[in-house]
Motif scaffolding. Sequence first.
Motif, PDB file in Angstrom:
ATOM      1  N   PRO A 544       0.790  -1.239   0.000  1.00 16.30           N
ATOM      2  CA  PRO A 544       0.000   0.000   0.000  1.00 16.30           C
ATOM      3  C   PRO A 544       0.817   1.280   0.000  1.00 16.30           C
ATOM      4  O   PRO A 544       0.362   2.302  -0.508  1.00 16.30           O
ATOM      5  CB  PRO A 544      -0.846  -0.134   1.276  1.00 16.30           C
ATOM      6  N   THR A 545       2.017   1.268   0.573  1.00 17.12           N
ATOM      7  CA  THR A 545       2.819   2.491   0.602  1.00 17.12           C
ATOM      8  C   THR A 545       3.582   2.717  -0.699  1.00 17.12           C
ATOM      9  O   THR A 545       4.203   3.752  -0.879  1.00 17.12           O
ATOM     10  CB  THR A 545       3.843   2.442   1.756  1.00 17.12           C
ATOM     11  N   SER A 546       3.557   1.740  -1.596  1.00 18.76           N
ATOM     12  CA  SER A 546       4.312   1.774  -2.855  1.00 18.76           C
ATOM     13  C   SER A 546       5.817   1.805  -2.645  1.00 18.76           C
ATOM     14  O   SER A 546       6.570   2.166  -3.547  1.00 18.76           O
ATOM     15  CB  SER A 546       3.896   2.971  -3.726  1.00 18.76           C
ATOM     16  N   LYS A 547       6.277   1.420  -1.458  1.00 18.10           N
ATOM     17  CA  LYS A 547       7.725   1.327  -1.238  1.00 18.10           C
ATOM     18  C   LYS A 547       8.302   0.088  -1.911  1.00 18.10           C
ATOM     19  O   LYS A 547       9.467   0.059  -2.294  1.00 18.10           O
ATOM     20  CB  LYS A 547       8.025   1.292   0.266  1.00 18.10           C
ATOM     21  N   PHE A 548       7.496  -0.956  -2.024  1.00 16.64           N
ATOM     22  CA  PHE A 548       7.974  -2.202  -2.605  1.00 16.64           C
ATOM     23  C   PHE A 548       7.019  -2.614  -3.720  1.00 16.64           C
ATOM     24  O   PHE A 548       5.807  -2.713  -3.515  1.00 16.64           O
ATOM     25  CB  PHE A 548       8.033  -3.297  -1.539  1.00 16.64           C
ATOM     26  N   ASN A 549       7.562  -2.806  -4.909  1.00 14.51           N
ATOM     27  CA  ASN A 549       6.760  -3.184  -6.056  1.00 14.51           C
ATOM     28  C   ASN A 549       7.481  -4.296  -6.810  1.00 14.51           C
ATOM     29  O   ASN A 549       8.710  -4.270  -6.932  1.00 14.51           O
ATOM     30  CB  ASN A 549       6.575  -2.001  -7.010  1.00 14.51           C
ATOM     31  N   PHE A 550       6.742  -5.238  -7.346  1.00 13.94           N
ATOM     32  CA  PHE A 550       7.377  -6.198  -8.226  1.00 13.94           C
ATOM     33  C   PHE A 550       6.352  -6.743  -9.222  1.00 13.94           C
ATOM     34  O   PHE A 550       5.143  -6.699  -9.007  1.00 13.94           O
ATOM     35  CB  PHE A 550       8.033  -7.340  -7.439  1.00 13.94           C
ATOM     36  N   PHE A 551       6.879  -7.173 -10.340  1.00 12.72           N
ATOM     37  CA  PHE A 551       6.014  -7.839 -11.309  1.00 12.72           C
ATOM     38  C   PHE A 551       6.805  -8.965 -11.954  1.00 12.72           C
ATOM     39  O   PHE A 551       8.033  -8.922 -12.069  1.00 12.72           O
ATOM     40  CB  PHE A 551       5.473  -6.863 -12.356  1.00 12.72           C
ATOM     41  N   PHE A 552       6.111  -9.974 -12.365  1.00 17.12           N
ATOM     42  CA  PHE A 552       6.717 -11.057 -13.120  1.00 17.12           C
ATOM     43  C   PHE A 552       5.793 -11.381 -14.274  1.00 17.12           C
ATOM     44  O   PHE A 552       4.579 -11.166 -14.212  1.00 17.12           O
ATOM     45  CB  PHE A 552       6.964 -12.288 -12.235  1.00 17.12           C
TER      46      PHE A 552
END
Length: 777
Positions: A544-552
């Motif tokens: 929710p804070t957008s501090k950690f994002n990832f995609f695969f």
Amino acid sequence: MFASYFSIDEQVFVHSTTYFDLIYSKETESTAVLLSDKVDNLYSQLASEFDYKNNKRFPVVITNKEKDLNAFYNSFPSSLIVLYDTVDIPQTISYFENQILSIFFHELVHAMSITNLEGAYKWFATIFGDTYNLHYINSTNFDLEGISVKYESDKGFGRVNDPFTMQALVNNKASGKKLNLFDTQGNSSLSYNYGGMFANYVSEKFGSGLYNEFFSQLGKINLIPFNSTFSVNKEIVFQDFIHSISIPSFNTEVEVIKEDYSALYGNESNSLALKNNSLYRLEDFKKVGYYKGLSSVKVCGECVITKVRKNNNFSSFSFYLDGKKVDTSEDTKLLLKVNSNLYYLENEGQNLYLKGDNYSFALGQVQVVDALVAKEDIVLALFKEGNCYISYPFKGVEYQLPENLIIQMLSSFEDKLVFSYGRIGKPYEVPRFGYLDGETLFLDENFYLGGVNTPLMLSENEFLFISRQKDENYLLKAKIKELSEYKLIRISFFESVIEPQTFKNNKNYNLFCHLFPGTLLPYYAGINSQAMPFLGLSYYVSDPTSKFNFFFGADFNTKRVGITFYDSLNSRYQAVGYEYDWLNNINTIYANYKNTFNFTPSIFSLGLSTSLYFRFNTTQAMITSTNSLDFIFSKKIAKGPFDSISFNINPMLNLGYLIGSNQIGYAYGGKVGVSLPLLFFLPSSTRFTYNAPLLLSCSVNLGTLYKLDASLLLFGFEINKAIPYLSLYAKRLGLYFDYTQSLSLSYQISANYFSDILSYYKYAEHVISLRLALTTN
């Protein structure tokens, strides 16, 4: 992708209730405490109203990163409510018993009404992401904002009950502006005002249960949800609603002084008029100053204090005293001058303070409607506990206005405090003229077409005001007559006692414990997620804070799969990831870093980007580094907040080293570009708005040495963080012309024309670039 709502070194905490995770920092803890014992009751209230079947938890981020009071609900990559922990001075939204709680409730209505899905629709959104919701196709902004404005107003306050907000409906009808349903479904305040009043009208006419059923139908496959719910055409009901808007009897004895002026400010000795961000002296209409991004004007005796948005930034302000900049803190909401002393209205969360040299007065959690300096004294118009007050902090006295009476837009004349007034619960009574003289309140009972906005008193018998008719403003003069008198009672005005609001225990926020289900996207961005994505599949997840994002995901064209972890904070972007090219059996581990540094003057900035790639397979390995500096010169050229041109020069250096040999490859070059804004405002853009981009691409070979590539990215987005009442339909277009000569010494010339969504304001950018790269083997 969003930048983080907290700075990189800011400690973040979480407080969990039955239905919410309140995510906050030390600076926003008091607001989290304020909400903590109320939000579950609001959830239960709406769950009963909507027959809510989802039993969904919502993260709520409370941040002070932005300095404009606002909030938004976002469904990408998963449902999230964000609150900006600040206050609104002067008041621009509406009158609420509790401002921050009401704004949260508005967004909660969005969240729960949109996610109120069942059956296959619920499972589809659970698997593919909350973004995949038919509300975003079937609903317009008129519907989405209408239901929230209606429910925010159910307790007697809010926009539906506010004559200052709803005067637009009366003025449009009275001045002959013809509107159909389509005209109000676009991307302006009409969606809020007409949408809210229409939702309230339909709910009263057909019952709130049937109205909520209609909104539920918007999330299903139903081509005519309104007709099927109410058995009548929506346009017919809308015209009935327009007909129901009552118009008061207007006094027509007015004199037109000027056209196109939008506001008046001042006192008997120093009066100003506003037109297109320029201030004019009222006595001769001579221009005295131009302020791009002007937010507010305060006349303090003979001096003028202006509040201006910095570089049209939507949450950063500067103050100017007679054209000279004044140093203020980022929490300063209003600046006033009394004699030679400056006073500041500043906030700490929801608590307000009036401060000056060796002076501090705690106002507490009140809504400051407006403020001014009159006769060497500060006057505040406050709204608290459901009533309006005129308060004098220096004198320690205040006056409670009659019940339901609200005022706005203060000015002064001799010993009189002049204002516009209306009555809560009477939305179709346009604002009228009034003033306070000593302890006696005088209210003009006359209505004027276009309403009495920003009035200035000329004498005991005349006043000036701005009349807002259709899409035009008029500066009018009228006689003062038919005054009603009210004797007010003097009340002691004490400084508020502000107790620290903290939780007994602060639980540290663990972002890995709050990775809500993400969204499946129909493209793959690969190693460089800032580049044009390729047709494929990706699953995007963010805390929710957008501090950690990832995609695969996977790319169907070049047969690649990969996973990327990244974070984005303001102008900085950094990522690490892994990708496997199964067509060529190549593994790649990579790291990207990009940052932008702003300088004074603000038209100049420097961008730094570097990437490191380690590619290997069973027979060889190679390290490649790409580095560039981006010198950016930008110049604002027009009045709008998005109108700018930026020029950039981008020298580039690429290095590659093949492990196990002495072979080094290199490339160098540069890019020269110009950036222009690109926005598409569609009258009903929410019908096309979805957060998952659609990529269309084609490639044409023009002989053996030439190739033309074209790709178009369509991207719909609600610009909640910047301008909440606008919806945007933007595109990114890429046209590539490539020439390649296969020799041991090869040249590559490419001309690129593309536009991109900027990370913060979500507007688009054109860049025309020319690159010449020389490589050796």
